[in-house]
Structure formats: structure tokens, C-alpha cells
Motif scaffolding. Structure first.
Motif, PDB file in Angstrom:
ATOM      1  N   ALA A 124      53.001  38.853  38.137  1.00 37.96           N
ATOM      2  CA  ALA A 124      52.798  38.854  39.583  1.00 37.96           C
ATOM      3  C   ALA A 124      51.748  39.883  39.981  1.00 37.96           C
ATOM      4  CB  ALA A 124      54.112  39.138  40.300  1.00 37.96           C
ATOM      5  N   LEU A 125      51.775  41.043  39.326  1.00 42.93           N
ATOM      6  CA  LEU A 125      50.770  42.061  39.620  1.00 42.93           C
ATOM      7  C   LEU A 125      49.378  41.558  39.257  1.00 42.93           C
ATOM      8  CD1 LEU A 125      50.091  44.892  40.595  1.00 42.93           C
ATOM      9  CD2 LEU A 125      50.595  45.750  38.294  1.00 42.93           C
ATOM     10  N   ASP A 126      49.249  40.860  38.142  1.00 44.84           N
ATOM     11  CA  ASP A 126      47.953  40.280  37.774  1.00 44.84           C
ATOM     12  C   ASP A 126      47.510  39.255  38.816  1.00 44.84           C
ATOM     13  OD1 ASP A 126      47.768  41.797  35.502  1.00 44.84           O
ATOM     14  OD2 ASP A 126      48.460  40.213  34.139  1.00 44.84           O
ATOM     15  N   GLY A 127      48.464  38.445  39.301  1.00 42.09           N
ATOM     16  CA  GLY A 127      48.122  37.459  40.327  1.00 42.09           C
ATOM     17  C   GLY A 127      47.653  38.120  41.605  1.00 42.09           C
ATOM     18  N   PHE A 128      48.359  39.170  42.016  1.00 46.34           N
ATOM     19  CA  PHE A 128      47.961  39.922  43.209  1.00 46.34           C
ATOM     20  C   PHE A 128      46.552  40.481  43.028  1.00 46.34           C
ATOM     21  CE2 PHE A 128      47.387  43.849  45.488  1.00 46.34           C
ATOM     22  CZ  PHE A 128      47.861  43.582  46.762  1.00 46.34           C
ATOM     23  N   ARG A 129      46.291  41.055  41.864  1.00 47.71           N
ATOM     24  CA  ARG A 129      44.984  41.667  41.627  1.00 47.71           C
ATOM     25  C   ARG A 129      43.860  40.644  41.630  1.00 47.71           C
ATOM     26  NH1 ARG A 129      47.106  45.886  36.964  1.00 47.71           N
ATOM     27  NH2 ARG A 129      47.409  47.702  38.350  1.00 47.71           N
ATOM     28  N   ARG A 134      39.015  38.806  44.451  1.00 46.32           N
ATOM     29  CA  ARG A 134      38.340  37.736  45.183  1.00 46.32           C
ATOM     30  C   ARG A 134      38.070  38.150  46.629  1.00 46.32           C
ATOM     31  NH1 ARG A 134      42.015  33.488  44.616  1.00 46.32           N
ATOM     32  NH2 ARG A 134      42.737  33.684  46.763  1.00 46.32           N
ATOM     33  N   ALA A 135      39.026  38.851  47.244  1.00 49.97           N
ATOM     34  CA  ALA A 135      38.855  39.296  48.626  1.00 49.97           C
ATOM     35  C   ALA A 135      37.700  40.285  48.751  1.00 49.97           C
ATOM     36  CB  ALA A 135      40.145  39.924  49.138  1.00 49.97           C
ATOM     37  N   HIS A 136      37.591  41.203  47.786  1.00 48.25           N
ATOM     38  CA  HIS A 136      36.486  42.162  47.827  1.00 48.25           C
ATOM     39  C   HIS A 136      35.145  41.473  47.626  1.00 48.25           C
ATOM     40  CE1 HIS A 136      39.349  45.697  46.950  1.00 48.25           C
ATOM     41  NE2 HIS A 136      38.825  45.877  48.136  1.00 48.25           N
ATOM     42  N   ARG A 137      35.092  40.505  46.727  1.00 45.80           N
ATOM     43  CA  ARG A 137      33.831  39.778  46.529  1.00 45.80           C
ATOM     44  C   ARG A 137      33.478  38.991  47.782  1.00 45.80           C
ATOM     45  NH1 ARG A 137      33.386  35.908  42.917  1.00 45.80           N
ATOM     46  NH2 ARG A 137      31.213  36.355  42.433  1.00 45.80           N
ATOM     47  N   ALA A 138      34.464  38.353  48.396  1.00 51.54           N
ATOM     48  CA  ALA A 138      34.212  37.601  49.630  1.00 51.54           C
ATOM     49  C   ALA A 138      33.706  38.521  50.732  1.00 51.54           C
ATOM     50  CB  ALA A 138      35.485  36.889  50.079  1.00 51.54           C
ATOM     51  N   ALA A 139      34.290  39.716  50.830  1.00 48.72           N
ATOM     52  CA  ALA A 139      33.851  40.672  51.848  1.00 48.72           C
ATOM     53  C   ALA A 139      32.401  41.086  51.614  1.00 48.72           C
ATOM     54  CB  ALA A 139      34.761  41.893  51.852  1.00 48.72           C
ATOM     55  N   ASN A 140      32.030  41.269  50.349  1.00 48.05           N
ATOM     56  CA  ASN A 140      30.640  41.632  50.044  1.00 48.05           C
ATOM     57  C   ASN A 140      29.681  40.515  50.425  1.00 48.05           C
ATOM     58  OD1 ASN A 140      31.410  44.111  49.012  1.00 48.05           O
ATOM     59  ND2 ASN A 140      31.483  43.411  46.898  1.00 48.05           N
ATOM     60  N   ALA A 160      37.312  40.195  58.335  1.00 44.48           N
ATOM     61  CA  ALA A 160      37.857  38.839  58.318  1.00 44.48           C
ATOM     62  C   ALA A 160      37.827  38.257  56.910  1.00 44.48           C
ATOM     63  CB  ALA A 160      37.070  37.947  59.278  1.00 44.48           C
ATOM     64  N   ALA A 161      36.742  38.476  56.180  1.00 41.01           N
ATOM     65  CA  ALA A 161      36.657  37.981  54.806  1.00 41.01           C
ATOM     66  C   ALA A 161      37.640  38.709  53.894  1.00 41.01           C
ATOM     67  CB  ALA A 161      35.228  38.133  54.290  1.00 41.01           C
ATOM     68  N   LEU A 162      37.745  40.016  54.065  1.00 39.88           N
ATOM     69  CA  LEU A 162      38.662  40.802  53.237  1.00 39.88           C
ATOM     70  C   LEU A 162      40.108  40.386  53.463  1.00 39.88           C
ATOM     71  CD1 LEU A 162      38.745  43.322  51.270  1.00 39.88           C
ATOM     72  CD2 LEU A 162      39.380  44.644  53.301  1.00 39.88           C
ATOM     73  N   ILE A 246      32.222  30.774  48.090  1.00 34.47           N
ATOM     74  CA  ILE A 246      31.396  31.182  46.960  1.00 34.47           C
ATOM     75  C   ILE A 246      32.122  32.221  46.110  1.00 34.47           C
ATOM     76  CG2 ILE A 246      30.101  33.038  48.108  1.00 34.47           C
ATOM     77  CD1 ILE A 246      28.676  30.388  45.690  1.00 34.47           C
ATOM     78  N   ALA A 247      32.921  33.078  46.740  1.00 35.27           N
ATOM     79  CA  ALA A 247      33.704  34.059  45.974  1.00 35.27           C
ATOM     80  C   ALA A 247      34.734  33.359  45.105  1.00 35.27           C
ATOM     81  CB  ALA A 247      34.384  35.042  46.924  1.00 35.27           C
ATOM     82  N   ARG A 248      35.369  32.336  45.647  1.00 37.88           N
ATOM     83  CA  ARG A 248      36.390  31.601  44.894  1.00 37.88           C
ATOM     84  C   ARG A 248      35.756  30.796  43.756  1.00 37.88           C
ATOM     85  NH1 ARG A 248      41.562  30.167  46.414  1.00 37.88           N
ATOM     86  NH2 ARG A 248      41.140  30.847  48.539  1.00 37.88           N
ATOM     87  N   HIS A 249      34.691  30.069  44.083  1.00 39.58           N
ATOM     88  CA  HIS A 249      34.088  29.185  43.076  1.00 39.58           C
ATOM     89  C   HIS A 249      33.374  29.945  41.964  1.00 39.58           C
ATOM     90  CE1 HIS A 249      34.026  25.765  46.279  1.00 39.58           C
ATOM     91  NE2 HIS A 249      35.181  25.845  45.657  1.00 39.58           N
ATOM     92  N   SER A 250      32.918  31.154  42.249  1.00 43.54           N
ATOM     93  CA  SER A 250      32.194  31.930  41.231  1.00 43.54           C
ATOM     94  C   SER A 250      33.078  33.005  40.602  1.00 43.54           C
ATOM     95  CB  SER A 250      30.952  32.580  41.851  1.00 43.54           C
ATOM     96  OG  SER A 250      31.295  33.530  42.852  1.00 43.54           O
ATOM     97  N   SER A 251      34.393  32.910  40.811  1.00 45.94           N
ATOM     98  CA  SER A 251      35.280  33.973  40.343  1.00 45.94           C
ATOM     99  C   SER A 251      35.252  34.119  38.827  1.00 45.94           C
ATOM    100  CB  SER A 251      36.711  33.711  40.819  1.00 45.94           C
ATOM    101  OG  SER A 251      37.173  32.454  40.339  1.00 45.94           O
ATOM    102  N   ALA A 252      35.103  33.000  38.102  1.00 46.97           N
ATOM    103  CA  ALA A 252      35.049  33.065  36.638  1.00 46.97           C
ATOM    104  C   ALA A 252      33.619  33.198  36.137  1.00 46.97           C
ATOM    105  CB  ALA A 252      35.705  31.826  36.034  1.00 46.97           C
TER     106      ALA A 252
END
Length: 286
Positions: A124-129, A134-140, A160-162, A246-252
Motif C-alpha cells: 500500500a505504501l508503494d501504491g501511495f508513493r 505522478r502528482a509531482h510530475r503532473a504539477a511540474n 490543482a495538478a498536485l 502526460i504524467a500518467r502516460h509517461s510514468s514508466a
């Protein structure tokens, strides 16, 4: 170290029936903060007289849960209700100025810590992280898009992105078995849409829960609007949604087949050529 008994999270093994039922399960007062945030706040607290709102903003604004705790607390204060809805409480910096440094430390520096809460649940901690990264990348991405567009609400767009996926973070914290079930369904069927998996397991869409909580916690109207996917005709909302995509799709990696369509839409948002948009995205993510 384990958190005190009173700080332990309430864990839900079964889903609520609807959005209202889920919304009643959460509050910002008991919400934990990141271990890195807690450590930084303790260090700053030792030199409280030298700390100002701008110094604190970088730490607070990097932690979506602490951002929610702060904005919600300030929104409920009598003073905040005397300012204009487009006034001084839409950003972390403004909220810190309104609240004051000493009250901030008193209210939030000793908050429970995410890593303690999920210390015995590493999956669960890995899932949260993953959601947090992803939230930090989206905010950037959202910040860079807004700066390019010369938007006057860059700080709110970044928030809002974060905060866009904070409801998913709450599910990892308070209903880890349900969050893991969603992850399992999507791992077994990569074509399964997130909203379908959420409805199967949680009975709701997390975007609907987020909007309910933002309203329930009296978050700034502009922030509520910019996080609302149903307001997609707004250029600020598109700014955030494209950053999330774009943050979600480029996460890997950058080989996801959905990314070229994202780039076309981002190029349209920014009024840029496709090749220049690709270069910008790579620079942002460097």
C-alpha cells in the motif's frame, strides 16, 4: 517508531455505497503528512523566529496532504470568510500569511506521518508513493504549461495538478485492500479504464469524490473549478488535465502509444509546433 494509538488511521475494508458515504469517511484534521515534510518542519521549528511564509511554502506545497490540511483549515476560519472569493486564500503562501507562522507549527508540525501509518503494509505504501510521484510530475508539467501561457493563476494551477489524485491517496491510506484490488484488476487487464475499476471496487469514481471533498472542506472556488474535469471547456482545466494525462502516460517511459495524441493536444493548448512541444516535455521531465 509506531504512531500513538490516537493517530492510527481508520481502515475501511468495505466500500461505502456512494460518494456521500465515502466523503463522510474522511477529514483533513486527521490526515497525515509525508515523513520528509515532518522532518523538515521540525528543523524549521527550531528556528521559528527566522521562518517566514515564503520559506515554508516550498515545503508545504510539495506535500499534497499538508496543502489540503492548510487550505481547508484557513478556509474554515472566520477571517477567511471576510475576504473575496478571488482573494487571499487560494495559494499556500497566502494561507500561511493569513494563518501565521507560530499557529502553523502548532497546528501541523506534529501531524501523523504517512510512512508510519502504512509501515506494516509495504504494498500500500508503494501504491501511495506511485500516486505521489505522478502528482509531482503532473504539477511540474502544469506549472510549465501555465508559465508558457502566461497565466496569472500559475500557483493555483500547480496546486490543482498536485491535488488532482488526492482521493486516490486517501484510498491507499484508509482502504488499502480496496486500492490493491483496483491495482490487481488493472494489472490483469491493462485495457481496463481506471474509472471502470473504481466503480467496480469502490462504487464511485474518485473524481466525483474529490469534488465532493473539495466542496465539503471549503477549498477556494477557483481551485475547485480547475480540478473539475467536467469544466474541460476552461483553458485552465485543460492545462491541468493535459498535465495529468502526460504524467500518467509517461510514468514508466515515453513509449506509451497514447503519448502522441497527448502531444498534439498540448501543442494546441500552448500554440506550439509538435516538435517543439516534444522538446519542451522532455525538458520539463529532465
Amino acid at each position: 517508531m509506531s504512531p500513538p494509538e490516537a493517530a492510527r488511521p481508520t481502515i475501511f475494508a468495505t466500500p461505502a455505497r456512494d460518494v456521500e458515504g465515502w466523503a463522510r469517511r474522511f477529514d483533513t484534521a486527521s490526515m497525515p503528512i509525508l515523513a520528509e515534510t515532518a522532518a523538515t518542519l521540525q528543523g524549521l521549528r527550531e528556528n521559528e523566529d527566522e521562518v517566514d511564509a515564503h520559506l515554508l511554502t516550498e515545503t508545504v506545497a510539495a506535500d499534497p496532504l499538508l496543502t489540503l490540511k492548510l487550505l481547508s483549515h484557513v478556509a474554515r476560519s472566520p477571517r477567511s470568510r471576510r475576504v473575496d472569493t478571488r482573494g487571499d486564500v487560494e495559494t499556500v503562501t497566502a494561507a500561511l500569511v493569513m494563518l501565521g507562522i507560530a499557529p502553523f507549527f502548532r497546528l501541523f508540525a506534529d501531524s501523523a506521518v504517512v510512512e508510519d501509518w502504512l509501515g506494516d503494509q509495504p504494498e500500500a505504501l508503494d501504491g501511495f508513493r506511485r500516486v505521489l510521484v505522478r502528482a509531482h510530475r503532473a504539477a511540474n508539467f502544469a506549472t510549465a504549461f501555465a508559465v508558457h501561457r502566461m497565466d496569472h493563476d500559475v500557483a493555483v494551477i500547480r496546486e490543482a495538478a498536485l491535488l488532482h489524485d488526492f482521493a486516490e491517496m486517501l484510498v491507499w491510506l484508509h482502504a488499502p485492500k480496496l486500492a490493491l484490488e483496483i491495482a490487481r484488476l488493472q494489472a490483469e487487464d491493462p485495457a481496463l479504464r481506471s474509472v471502470v475499476a473504481q466503480e467496480q471496487v469502490l462504487n464511485i469514481r474518485l473524481t466525483d469524490l474529490q469534488q465532493a471533498l473539495l466542496t465539503q472542506w471549503r477549498l477556494p472556488p477557483l481551485l475547485v473549478k480547475i480540478t473539475n474535469e467536467r469544466q474541460s471547456e476552461s483553458v485552465q482545466v485543460r492545462n491541468v488535465l493535459l498535465a495529468i494525462r502526460i504524467a500518467r502516460h509517461s510514468s514508466a517511459d515515453w513509449d506509451n502509444p497514447a503519448i502522441p495524441d497527448d502531444v498534439v493536444d498540448i501543442a494546441s493548448l500552448l500554440n506550439m509546433r509538435i516538435e517543439h512541444t516534444w522538446a519542451l516535455l522532455r525538458d520539463i521531465d529532465a
